[in-house]
Design a protein around this motif. Structure first.
Motif, PDB file in Angstrom:
ATOM      1  N   ASN A 196      -8.649   0.927   4.332  1.00  0.00           N
ATOM      2  CA  ASN A 196      -8.565   0.100   3.138  1.00  0.00           C
ATOM      3  C   ASN A 196      -7.135   0.173   2.610  1.00  0.00           C
ATOM      4  N   ARG A 197      -6.381  -0.860   2.866  1.00  0.00           N
ATOM      5  CA  ARG A 197      -4.969  -0.845   2.497  1.00  0.00           C
ATOM      6  C   ARG A 197      -4.696  -1.634   1.218  1.00  0.00           C
ATOM      7  N   SER A 198      -5.716  -1.785   0.382  1.00  0.00           N
ATOM      8  CA  SER A 198      -5.516  -2.428  -0.913  1.00  0.00           C
ATOM      9  C   SER A 198      -4.699  -1.515  -1.815  1.00  0.00           C
ATOM     10  N   PRO A 199      -3.551  -1.968  -2.339  1.00  0.00           N
ATOM     11  CA  PRO A 199      -2.782  -1.122  -3.259  1.00  0.00           C
ATOM     12  C   PRO A 199      -3.543  -0.834  -4.545  1.00  0.00           C
ATOM     13  N   TYR A 200      -4.384  -1.780  -4.970  1.00  0.00           N
ATOM     14  CA  TYR A 200      -5.200  -1.535  -6.163  1.00  0.00           C
ATOM     15  C   TYR A 200      -6.172  -0.387  -5.921  1.00  0.00           C
ATOM     16  N   HIS A 201      -6.773  -0.368  -4.738  1.00  0.00           N
ATOM     17  CA  HIS A 201      -7.686   0.718  -4.382  1.00  0.00           C
ATOM     18  C   HIS A 201      -6.960   2.055  -4.426  1.00  0.00           C
ATOM     19  N   ARG A 202      -5.748   2.092  -3.881  1.00  0.00           N
ATOM     20  CA  ARG A 202      -5.009   3.360  -3.829  1.00  0.00           C
ATOM     21  C   ARG A 202      -4.612   3.829  -5.226  1.00  0.00           C
ATOM     22  N   LEU A 203      -4.282   2.904  -6.103  1.00  0.00           N
ATOM     23  CA  LEU A 203      -3.846   3.284  -7.444  1.00  0.00           C
ATOM     24  C   LEU A 203      -5.011   3.610  -8.370  1.00  0.00           C
ATOM     25  N   VAL A 204      -6.053   2.779  -8.338  1.00  0.00           N
ATOM     26  CA  VAL A 204      -7.093   2.848  -9.359  1.00  0.00           C
ATOM     27  C   VAL A 204      -8.433   3.314  -8.804  1.00  0.00           C
ATOM     28  N   THR A 205      -9.013   2.533  -7.887  1.00  0.00           N
ATOM     29  CA  THR A 205     -10.363   2.832  -7.415  1.00  0.00           C
ATOM     30  C   THR A 205     -10.451   4.206  -6.781  1.00  0.00           C
ATOM     31  N   ASP A 206      -9.464   4.540  -5.980  1.00  0.00           N
ATOM     32  CA  ASP A 206      -9.444   5.835  -5.300  1.00  0.00           C
ATOM     33  C   ASP A 206      -8.214   6.634  -5.697  1.00  0.00           C
ATOM     34  N   GLY A 207      -7.640   6.319  -6.857  1.00  0.00           N
ATOM     35  CA  GLY A 207      -6.379   6.939  -7.232  1.00  0.00           C
ATOM     36  C   GLY A 207      -6.410   7.545  -8.621  1.00  0.00           C
TER      37      GLY A 207
ATOM     38  N   TYR B 293       0.832  -1.209   0.000  1.00  0.00           N
ATOM     39  CA  TYR B 293       0.000   0.000   0.000  1.00  0.00           C
ATOM     40  C   TYR B 293       0.864   1.255   0.000  1.00  0.00           C
ATOM     41  N   ARG B 294       1.894   1.274   0.825  1.00  0.00           N
ATOM     42  CA  ARG B 294       2.751   2.464   0.899  1.00  0.00           C
ATOM     43  C   ARG B 294       3.472   2.705  -0.420  1.00  0.00           C
ATOM     44  N   SER B 295       3.852   1.637  -1.099  1.00  0.00           N
ATOM     45  CA  SER B 295       4.464   1.793  -2.414  1.00  0.00           C
ATOM     46  C   SER B 295       3.460   2.373  -3.402  1.00  0.00           C
ATOM     47  N   ALA B 296       2.221   1.870  -3.363  1.00  0.00           N
ATOM     48  CA  ALA B 296       1.176   2.405  -4.238  1.00  0.00           C
ATOM     49  C   ALA B 296       0.925   3.876  -3.942  1.00  0.00           C
ATOM     50  N   ASP B 297       0.931   4.239  -2.665  1.00  0.00           N
ATOM     51  CA  ASP B 297       0.731   5.634  -2.289  1.00  0.00           C
ATOM     52  C   ASP B 297       1.867   6.508  -2.808  1.00  0.00           C
ATOM     53  N   GLN B 298       3.070   5.962  -2.818  1.00  0.00           N
ATOM     54  CA  GLN B 298       4.221   6.700  -3.341  1.00  0.00           C
ATOM     55  C   GLN B 298       4.045   6.969  -4.840  1.00  0.00           C
ATOM     56  N   PHE B 299       3.642   5.948  -5.610  1.00  0.00           N
ATOM     57  CA  PHE B 299       3.412   6.145  -7.038  1.00  0.00           C
ATOM     58  C   PHE B 299       2.303   7.166  -7.280  1.00  0.00           C
ATOM     59  N   ALA B 300       1.196   6.992  -6.547  1.00  0.00           N
ATOM     60  CA  ALA B 300       0.079   7.920  -6.705  1.00  0.00           C
ATOM     61  C   ALA B 300       0.498   9.330  -6.293  1.00  0.00           C
TER      62      ALA B 300
ATOM     63  N   TYR C   2      -8.432  -7.582  -8.703  1.00  0.00           N
ATOM     64  CA  TYR C   2      -9.850  -7.522  -8.333  1.00  0.00           C
ATOM     65  C   TYR C   2     -10.043  -7.373  -6.821  1.00  0.00           C
ATOM     66  N   ASP C   3      -8.971  -7.388  -6.036  1.00  0.00           N
ATOM     67  CA  ASP C   3      -9.092  -7.190  -4.583  1.00  0.00           C
ATOM     68  C   ASP C   3      -9.033  -5.700  -4.274  1.00  0.00           C
ATOM     69  N   GLU C   4     -10.166  -5.020  -4.421  1.00  0.00           N
ATOM     70  CA  GLU C   4     -10.213  -3.580  -4.236  1.00  0.00           C
ATOM     71  C   GLU C   4     -10.392  -3.189  -2.774  1.00  0.00           C
ATOM     72  N   GLU C   5     -10.748  -4.145  -1.930  1.00  0.00           N
ATOM     73  CA  GLU C   5     -10.941  -3.847  -0.517  1.00  0.00           C
ATOM     74  C   GLU C   5     -10.131  -4.814   0.336  1.00  0.00           C
ATOM     75  N   SER C   6      -9.407  -4.261   1.282  1.00  0.00           N
ATOM     76  CA  SER C   6      -8.654  -5.065   2.233  1.00  0.00           C
ATOM     77  C   SER C   6      -8.538  -4.237   3.509  1.00  0.00           C
ATOM     78  N   TRP C   7      -9.450  -4.472   4.421  1.00  0.00           N
ATOM     79  CA  TRP C   7      -9.580  -3.589   5.577  1.00  0.00           C
ATOM     80  C   TRP C   7      -8.752  -4.047   6.764  1.00  0.00           C
ATOM     81  N   TYR C   8      -8.134  -3.093   7.424  1.00  0.00           N
ATOM     82  CA  TYR C   8      -7.426  -3.350   8.678  1.00  0.00           C
ATOM     83  C   TYR C   8      -7.694  -2.190   9.643  1.00  0.00           C
ATOM     84  N   PRO C   9      -8.205  -2.511  10.850  1.00  0.00           N
ATOM     85  CA  PRO C   9      -8.735  -3.806  11.284  1.00  0.00           C
ATOM     86  C   PRO C   9      -9.936  -4.236  10.433  1.00  0.00           C
TER      87      PRO C   9
END
Length: 322
Positions: free
Chosen positions: A293-304, A204-211, A244-251
């Motif tokens: 939501n720490r999905s890297p796909y979410h950070r790049l695409v869905t919300d990126g 996720y942090r890597s995806a945030d860096q790209f975004a 396709y894993d757009e959601e990965s919640w923690y907690p």
């Protein structure tokens, strides 16, 4: 692969784990061409009719090995050479490529498969030139390299071999290049990478860096990576994550805004991880987790800021993917 641009920002994320062809046409280097990939998914697609189409391929080539069977690079490289010869590409982003290993010179082999191409990239390690590359081969007849280099997926991206996102065992990096497309006069940035295979916070942090680089996020303004946020960005790589894993919640029971404590102390972390000896810096056993939501796909695409080339393709890639 062909795809159509939408109203989203002019950036394309090509998120795959093996060979992919994509095209771009017109004055905008990420506008779509028309192309197709045969049902087998293993034969090169025909060049789009538009002569200005830009073709991008990304390929985890797997490091050279003398193991038995198909793991042996001597066996695999003939298939790769055959496909590259038929692909008529302009850019190739590779992952896991090594210079020299088990008696093979993999980098030289792949370079020979692309006559006339030039290369930008380096080892991900600070001290081992034969560690894996995530580099970019490009055709200089089509593309003029304006600037580029490498950065690490860490709070200290200008420090070779740096860690600090929670990734374990190996540093992770990216190669970037700003190109002038001689066919269209347009400029764009290509970033090629390979994300961590174990730790989702690191992904996720890597995806945030790209975004962040694509969006001009001030959190990343002092990274020393001179990517122009006003240019379209094409992002390729092995993301080690299902698209396709757009959601990965923690907690797991949390559904609020995503928060990464590392963002607010990024500069402090950079001072720490940029100066520690590699034996200490290259392992972060108890990282502070990302909340939300720490999905890297979410950070790049869905919300990126990126478009997924699979979603906008006019000729969808046949299943299975991955």
């Amino acid at each position: 692969m062909s795809f159509t641009a939408s109203a989203r920002p002019a950036a394309i994320a090509i998120i795959i784990y093996s060979t992919l062809l994509s095209g771009c046409t017109g004055s905008d280097p990420v506008a779509p061409p028309e192309a197709s990939i045969p049902a087998s998914g293993l034969v090169a697609a025909t060049r789009p009719g538009n002569a200005k189409a830009l073709r991008v391929m990304t390929w985890n080539v797997r490091y050279a090995s003398d193991a038995d069977g198909y793991e042996n690079w001597a066996v695999r490289r003939s298939d790769m050479a055959e496909l590259l010869a038929a692909s008529d590409i302009d850019i190739l982003g590779v992952q896991e490529m090594v210079a020299e290993q088990d008696g093979f010179r993999q980098h030289e082999d792949i370079h020979a498969m692309l006559p006339g191409f030039e290369y930008i990239g380096r080892s991900r390690s600070s001290d081992d030139p034969n560690d894996e590359h995530s580099g970019i081969f490009y055709n200089p007849e089509r593309l003029e390299l304006i600037t580029g280099g490498s950065f690490w997926l860490s709070p200290a991206p200008s420090t070779p071999g740096s860690f600090g996102y929670g990734n374990q065992y190996t540093p992770r990096m990216a190669t970037w290049a700003q190109f002038l497309d001689k066919a269209t006069g347009a400029e764009f940035t290509h970033v090629n990478t390979h994300l961590d295979h174990k730790n989702q916070d690191a992904q996720y942090r890597s995806a945030d860096q790209f975004a962040g680089y694509a969006e001009g996020d001030p959190v990343y303004a002092n990274d020393g990576v001179d990517i122009d946020p006003d240019l379209p960005m094409v992002l390729t790589g092995d993301f080690n994550y299902a698209r396709y894993d757009e959601e990965s919640w923690y907690p797991e029971d949390y559904r609020g805004e995503t928060r990464d404590p590392y963002r607010s102390i990024r500069q402090s972390l950079a001072r720490v991880f940029g100066t520690l000896p590699p034996t200490i810096a290259q392992y972060d056993p108890v990282p502070v987790p990302v909340v939300g939501n720490r999905s890297p796909y979410h950070r790049l695409v869905t919300d990126g800021p990126f478009l997924d080339a699979f979603d906008v393709s006019e000729a969808p890639i046949p299943e299975p993917i991955g």
